[in-house]
Design a protein around this motif. Structure first.
Motif, PDB file in Angstrom:
ATOM      1  N   ARG A   1      94.199  17.471 113.391  1.00  0.00           N
ATOM      2  CA  ARG A   1      94.415  18.705 114.161  1.00  0.00           C
ATOM      3  C   ARG A   1      95.647  18.607 115.059  1.00  0.00           C
ATOM      4  O   ARG A   1      96.330  19.603 115.297  1.00  0.00           O
TER       5      ARG A   1
ATOM      6  N   LEU B   1      98.867  19.451 112.915  1.00  0.00           N
ATOM      7  CA  LEU B   1      98.958  20.712 112.177  1.00  0.00           C
ATOM      8  C   LEU B   1     100.260  21.451 112.469  1.00  0.00           C
ATOM      9  O   LEU B   1     100.946  21.904 111.545  1.00  0.00           O
TER      10      LEU B   1
ATOM     11  N   ARG C   1      94.541  26.345 107.657  1.00  0.00           N
ATOM     12  CA  ARG C   1      95.656  26.858 108.474  1.00  0.00           C
ATOM     13  C   ARG C   1      96.772  27.407 107.582  1.00  0.00           C
ATOM     14  O   ARG C   1      97.330  28.486 107.842  1.00  0.00           O
TER      15      ARG C   1
END
Length: 303
Positions: A89, A92, A126
């Motif tokens: 995360r 990203l 994403r």
């Protein structure tokens, strides 16, 4: 191992290069290639996988040390960076920026298909949300390889990944699944294989059939097929059978053992004219005090 001719290698290279050219749209964005890698036997490497790993700008790897060993074997020197459960995360934004700058990136796990009990879901979700291309390079997947040779029903199966490490949480998951008629598939490690099988015998009953695939495509590949009680005994007698990586496949509950009231069945079937099957089963189950999974399985069978 068959070595492809120079003509075939050239055609493959040209085809892969053309794919890369086509995978940059008018926005100038690059794309993410989700690349499946061998689960053991390196002869399972495909030409397309090799070419993709050679052409991308970078490789996002679960363990860069393991990936570099694979790259060395196939003669590829593309730079790698780590992407795993603990940093995914945080990275990203950086990966999105690189892709939007026109770079292409390959995502690989330590073995098999990324995202299948491996890192990658937050990244792919994403990118899909931001309309950045995500392209699969299919290949080995332990659960599919195991199911294909298990001799258990494969028309419906439920993949649960790894069970919880703590006994209470593990048993709660198994309780939720004990009346499922579909084949149940789990991944398990050598540290917990005995404990997990013991909990399965406790929840599903000692006579439930189970097939375990150990060390698939590797030197000590083994497929064991027995009742849970017999299999537990086999592992106790032969310590070697508890070593390695496992795919555990449990036969689903017998359909003729499921008892559902006719009234609940009738209501669930009527509700499917207006609602999705799962919702219809839930409402009918709550109204008549039945189990929603049984009703839902019945509705699936009727289809």
């Amino acid at each position: 191992m068959n070595v492809p001719s120079k003509d075939k290698q050239l055609r493959t290279s040209e085809k892969t290069l053309k794919e890369f050219e086509q995978n940059t749209d008018n926005s100038g964005y690059g794309c993410l290639y989700v690349v499946a890698t061998p689960i053991g036997n390196l002869d399972d490497i495909s030409d397309r996988m090799r070419q993709t790993l050679a052409k991308v700008s970078k490789i996002a790897a679960e363990d860069t040390r393991r990936t570099r060993q694979l790259l060395s074997h196939i003669g590829v020197d593309t730079p790698c960076f780590s992407l795993h459960d603990h940093n995914e995360r945080q990275k990203l934004d950086s990966i999105v920026h690189q892709l939007k700058s026109g770079e292409s990136i390959a995502l690989v796990s330590d073995a098999g298909t990324p995202l299948i009990s491996d890192p990658g879901y937050p990244l792919v979700a994403r990118l899909r949300a931001e309309s950045i291309k995500v392209i699969p390079i299919p290949g080995p997947c332990a659960l599919i390889a195991a199911l294909s040779v298990a001799g258990l029903p494969s028309d419906r199966f439920i993949f649960e990944g790894f069970l919880a490490a703590k006994p209470k949480a593990r048993q709660l998951t198994l309780e939720r699944l004990k009346e499922e008629t579909a084949t149940l598939i789990f991944y398990e490690s050598s540290h917990r294989i005995k404990a997990s099988l013991a909990d399965m015998a406790k929840v599903f009953g000692p006579e439930r059939r189970v097939v375990i695939a150990r060390e698939l495509t590797k030197t000590f590949e083994t497929l064991l097929d027995a009742s849970l009680s017999d299999l537990i005994t086999r592992l106790d007698v032969d310590a070697n059978q508890s070593k390695g990586e496992f795919v555990v496949m449990v036969k689903g509950a017998e359909k003729n053992k499921l008892c559902i009231s006719p009234e609940a069945i009738k209501l669930a079937e009527l509700l499917t004219d207006y609602l999705p099957g799962k919702q219809a089963a839930k409402i009918a189950a709550e109204f008549f005090g039945e189990k929603k999974n049984q009703l839902y399985n019945h509705l699936l069978d009727q289809k």
